[in-house]
Design a protein around this motif. Structure first.
Motif, PDB file in Angstrom:
ATOM      1  N   PRO A  10       0.851  -1.197   0.000  1.00 56.44           N
ATOM      2  CA  PRO A  10       0.000   0.000   0.000  1.00 56.44           C
ATOM      3  C   PRO A  10       0.886   1.247   0.000  1.00 56.44           C
ATOM      4  O   PRO A  10       2.061   1.183   0.379  1.00 56.44           O
ATOM      5  N   PRO A  11       0.342   2.370  -0.410  1.00 57.41           N
ATOM      6  CA  PRO A  11       1.127   3.618  -0.367  1.00 57.41           C
ATOM      7  C   PRO A  11       1.555   3.947   1.063  1.00 57.41           C
ATOM      8  O   PRO A  11       0.848   3.649   2.024  1.00 57.41           O
ATOM      9  N   VAL A  12       2.736   4.551   1.182  1.00 55.61           N
ATOM     10  CA  VAL A  12       3.257   5.000   2.474  1.00 55.61           C
ATOM     11  C   VAL A  12       3.613   6.474   2.348  1.00 55.61           C
ATOM     12  O   VAL A  12       3.644   7.020   1.250  1.00 55.61           O
ATOM     13  N   THR A  13       3.866   7.093   3.482  1.00 55.56           N
ATOM     14  CA  THR A  13       4.270   8.494   3.468  1.00 55.56           C
ATOM     15  C   THR A  13       5.714   8.603   3.916  1.00 55.56           C
ATOM     16  O   THR A  13       6.020   8.402   5.087  1.00 55.56           O
ATOM     17  N   ASN A  14       6.594   8.860   2.963  1.00 54.00           N
ATOM     18  CA  ASN A  14       8.005   9.117   3.234  1.00 54.00           C
ATOM     19  C   ASN A  14       8.661   8.077   4.151  1.00 54.00           C
ATOM     20  O   ASN A  14       9.450   8.418   5.013  1.00 54.00           O
ATOM     21  N   LYS A  15       8.327   6.814   3.959  1.00 55.46           N
ATOM     22  CA  LYS A  15       8.948   5.725   4.719  1.00 55.46           C
ATOM     23  C   LYS A  15      10.360   5.514   4.180  1.00 55.46           C
ATOM     24  O   LYS A  15      10.579   5.469   2.980  1.00 55.46           O
ATOM     25  N   LYS A  16      11.355   5.368   5.058  1.00 52.83           N
ATOM     26  CA  LYS A  16      12.747   5.189   4.639  1.00 52.83           C
ATOM     27  C   LYS A  16      13.005   3.757   4.186  1.00 52.83           C
ATOM     28  O   LYS A  16      12.561   2.804   4.826  1.00 52.83           O
ATOM     29  N   ALA A  17      13.730   3.662   3.069  1.00 51.38           N
ATOM     30  CA  ALA A  17      14.078   2.355   2.518  1.00 51.38           C
ATOM     31  C   ALA A  17      15.486   2.412   1.950  1.00 51.38           C
ATOM     32  O   ALA A  17      16.003   3.487   1.634  1.00 51.38           O
ATOM     33  N   PHE A  18      16.098   1.235   1.828  1.00 52.37           N
ATOM     34  CA  PHE A  18      17.349   1.140   1.079  1.00 52.37           C
ATOM     35  C   PHE A  18      17.274  -0.079   0.189  1.00 52.37           C
ATOM     36  O   PHE A  18      16.488  -1.001   0.411  1.00 52.37           O
TER      37      PHE A  18
END
Length: 152
Positions: free
Chosen positions: A70-78
């Motif tokens: 689902p869409p997220v708001t500015n979740k950090k990923a690498f």
């Protein structure tokens, strides 16, 4: 920082070695894409997405998982990967990076290193990138992920 590492490591478990280093360094859990509940990622502050590279992209299983998030708001990923070819990380990660961005993830770093590869005709010649990832590769992976934590 609560972290999850999502990794699909198929052929020689090269990428699994990176995931293990990341998990140990970040005190994180490692899950295969098939083990991830697409609706259960909100509890994590940072999520790593990685697999080997096949024909220039991450494995389909990982890409399909991202499609179902689902869409997220500015979740950090690498993003991370291993491949028989190295030195062109932005190209290898482009598709996954774009998919994550379209879901609202903020990709804060990317890591790629060589991985032993015996796919197809390479098997006949004994493969390429023998011995990779090396201890030096794994140390670079550790330094990379420590740098992510410092970026907060």
């Amino acid at each position: 920082m609560k972290t999850l590492i999502i990794c699909f490591s198929y052929h020689h478990k090269n990428t699994e070695k990176l995931a293990s280093v990341f998990a140990k360094t970040l005190e994180a859990e490692v899950k295969a894409p098939s083990e991830v509940d697409p609706n259960g990622l909100s509890e994590f502050d940072l999520i790593g997405f990685g697999s080997g590279i096949s024909f220039g992209n991450h494995y389909k299983m990982l890409l399909d998982l991202v499609d179902n998030l689902p869409p997220v708001t500015n979740k950090k990923a690498f993003i991370f990967s291993t491949s028989g070819q190295t030195g062109n990380q932005p190209k290898f990660h482009k598709k996954l990076r774009e998919k994550l961005a379209s879901k609202g993830f903020n990709v804060v770093g990317e890591f790629n290193c060589a991985g032993f590869d015996t796919y197809g005709v390479l098997k006949i010649v004994g493969g390429i990138q023998k011995g990779h990832p090396t201890e030096d590769d794994l140390k670079q992976a550790e330094d990379f992920v420590k740098g992510l934590v410092l970026k907060k």
